[in-house]
Design an enzyme around this catalytic site. Sequence first.
Site, PDB file in Angstrom:
ATOM      1  N   HIS A 260       0.837  -1.203   0.000  1.00  9.88           N
ATOM      2  CA  HIS A 260       0.000   0.000   0.000  1.00  9.88           C
ATOM      3  C   HIS A 260       0.880   1.263   0.000  1.00  9.88           C
ATOM      4  O   HIS A 260       0.740   2.133  -0.867  1.00  9.88           O
ATOM      5  CB  HIS A 260      -0.907  -0.024   1.233  1.00  9.88           C
ATOM      6  CG  HIS A 260      -1.853   1.147   1.322  1.00  9.88           C
ATOM      7  ND1 HIS A 260      -3.164   1.074   0.948  1.00  9.88           N
ATOM      8  CD2 HIS A 260      -1.656   2.420   1.747  1.00  9.88           C
ATOM      9  CE1 HIS A 260      -3.746   2.248   1.127  1.00  9.88           C
ATOM     10  NE2 HIS A 260      -2.851   3.088   1.631  1.00  9.88           N
ATOM     11  N   GLU A 261       1.794   1.326   0.939  1.00  7.09           N
ATOM     12  CA  GLU A 261       2.673   2.503   1.005  1.00  7.09           C
ATOM     13  C   GLU A 261       3.570   2.567  -0.232  1.00  7.09           C
ATOM     14  O   GLU A 261       3.899   3.644  -0.713  1.00  7.09           O
ATOM     15  CB  GLU A 261       3.511   2.502   2.292  1.00  7.09           C
ATOM     16  CG  GLU A 261       2.700   2.502   3.606  1.00  7.09           C
ATOM     17  CD  GLU A 261       1.608   3.566   3.698  1.00  7.09           C
ATOM     18  OE1 GLU A 261       1.797   4.661   3.128  1.00  7.09           O
ATOM     19  OE2 GLU A 261       0.561   3.299   4.336  1.00  7.09           O
ATOM     20  N   HIS A 264       1.743   4.430  -2.863  1.00  9.60           N
ATOM     21  CA  HIS A 264       1.823   5.878  -2.618  1.00  9.60           C
ATOM     22  C   HIS A 264       3.206   6.408  -3.031  1.00  9.60           C
ATOM     23  O   HIS A 264       3.336   7.461  -3.644  1.00  9.60           O
ATOM     24  CB  HIS A 264       1.633   6.180  -1.127  1.00  9.60           C
ATOM     25  CG  HIS A 264       0.199   6.136  -0.655  1.00  9.60           C
ATOM     26  ND1 HIS A 264      -0.790   6.871  -1.238  1.00  9.60           N
ATOM     27  CD2 HIS A 264      -0.396   5.460   0.370  1.00  9.60           C
ATOM     28  CE1 HIS A 264      -1.950   6.661  -0.597  1.00  9.60           C
ATOM     29  NE2 HIS A 264      -1.736   5.800   0.380  1.00  9.60           N
ATOM     30  N   GLU A 290      -4.728   7.720  -3.105  1.00  9.81           N
ATOM     31  CA  GLU A 290      -5.213   6.453  -2.569  1.00  9.81           C
ATOM     32  C   GLU A 290      -5.502   5.448  -3.689  1.00  9.81           C
ATOM     33  O   GLU A 290      -5.395   4.243  -3.487  1.00  9.81           O
ATOM     34  CB  GLU A 290      -6.463   6.717  -1.716  1.00  9.81           C
ATOM     35  CG  GLU A 290      -6.896   5.565  -0.834  1.00  9.81           C
ATOM     36  CD  GLU A 290      -5.940   5.238   0.321  1.00  9.81           C
ATOM     37  OE1 GLU A 290      -4.916   5.947   0.509  1.00  9.81           O
ATOM     38  OE2 GLU A 290      -6.213   4.249   1.020  1.00  9.81           O
TER      39      GLU A 290
HETATM   40 ZN    ZN Z   1      -3.261   5.169   1.773  1.00  8.52          ZN
END
Ligand code: ZN
Length: 492
Positions: A260-261, A264, A290
Amino acid sequence: MHHRLEVLVKELREMGLLVGVGSLLSWDQETYMPSGAIGVRSEQSALLASLVHEKMTGDRFSGILSELIESNTDDFSDSEKRLLTEVHRDWKRAICLPTSFVSEYSQLVSHAQHIWQEAREKSDFGLFEPYLEKLVEKSREKAAYIDRQKPAYDVLLDTYEPGMTTAYLTPLFAILREGLVDILNRIKPSELTLPDRVFPVEKQWEYGVWFLTQMGFDFSRGRQDKSTHPFTTQFHPHDVRITTRLDANHVMDGFSSTVHEGGHALYEQGLDPAWFGTPLGEAMSLGIHESQSRMWENQIAKSASFWKGQYGRFQALFPDALSDINWETFYKTVNRVKPSLIRVDADEVTYNLHILIRYELEIALMDGTLKVSDLPAAWNQKYEDYLGICPPDASQGVLQDVHWSCGLFGYFPTYTLGNLYAAQFFEKMKEEIVDLDGCISRADFAPITAWLRKNIHGVGRAKTPQELVKDVTGKSLSQEAFIRYLLGKYLG
Ligand code: ZN
């Protein structure tokens, strides 16, 4: 480039450098800073923030900007015009808040966060209630400073998702809710869990780093560390930091958070360094940000293609834990759907119902139709109505998220927007990348990263999220691609 515009860009770059230094201090605070340093660190951070604010709202910068706004911009390129519009937007938002309000507000938030932590530990909403009341009141005031003509909630929402309004979002979310409830009713509830086993954290770290490398995360322009709450921060596109949290008993928590990171971070590394400090070198919105993390986390790293192709490598790292579990069982466990109380632990199908609940509640708080004292009961009722479950206490209910204690109203919807954007982008990517499933299965992510770089990362704030979605996918934002994705994955 017009000389005055060059001067403006140079000023913005200096502000960007200062902001980056502030982010470096916060990153350090969350990772390596000794606890005794907190007092002086708060002072350092506050000083930097006020230096940036003074620079932005001071006579020099305001003069350069006003002169440009009032001048003839006919010979400006489209991106230069866009740059000017966006800087003007940021400047207006910075200058409209009186300094006394800013400092009062930041003190309130810092107290409220502290009290919220205590209230959550004791599961005592009453402790937090007076602070939340003040936060609602001050947020309304803040919105009025920015734009008195619009409803407060719309002003706040627009802060995180430029151009987005409740008039657009409310009907969209209503259709989404119907679709989600329908899917949820058709999925057999699953009790599948991984047996209690140990996954050595060094091996988890190794797998995460391998995945990040495959994604194209550039370790010469970024690094990963550990922190209590995983996050991504950037000081410059050439220095992007992520953190993860590893638990020997819950292997997917750490892996999902790394991925997830990583999503980003890839976005931040893909911003155009030439425009650093200016809106053209900045992420477009929280929702678009996101979409990048959720696509990597869900559409890619929780897909059947990925686990079918890559489970062997994973199993080899954890032979003691996984030798008797095949990829299909593992895949089903990872994608188990079951209504639950805590948003951050929710599966892909129920996750957005958590967000819709918060969206409806915060609109009602902001327009005054819901009193703060009635919030816990309203929260529990909505969990009953949307998910068929009821929190046994406030810490597993209304007190679970940090956002409201930070004064972040209008922020939650960006999580759902991220999921909708991700599904829409991913569908388009599938049309444009030959054998996307095969790439995912081989963990050959280069074509994916190249597609994201070209279509999304490099755009900066040159478009609004709605324009970007339309330009990339040919369609306006809707729930359709996301619902199709869930149907295909869970009921296909
Ligand atoms: Zn996030």
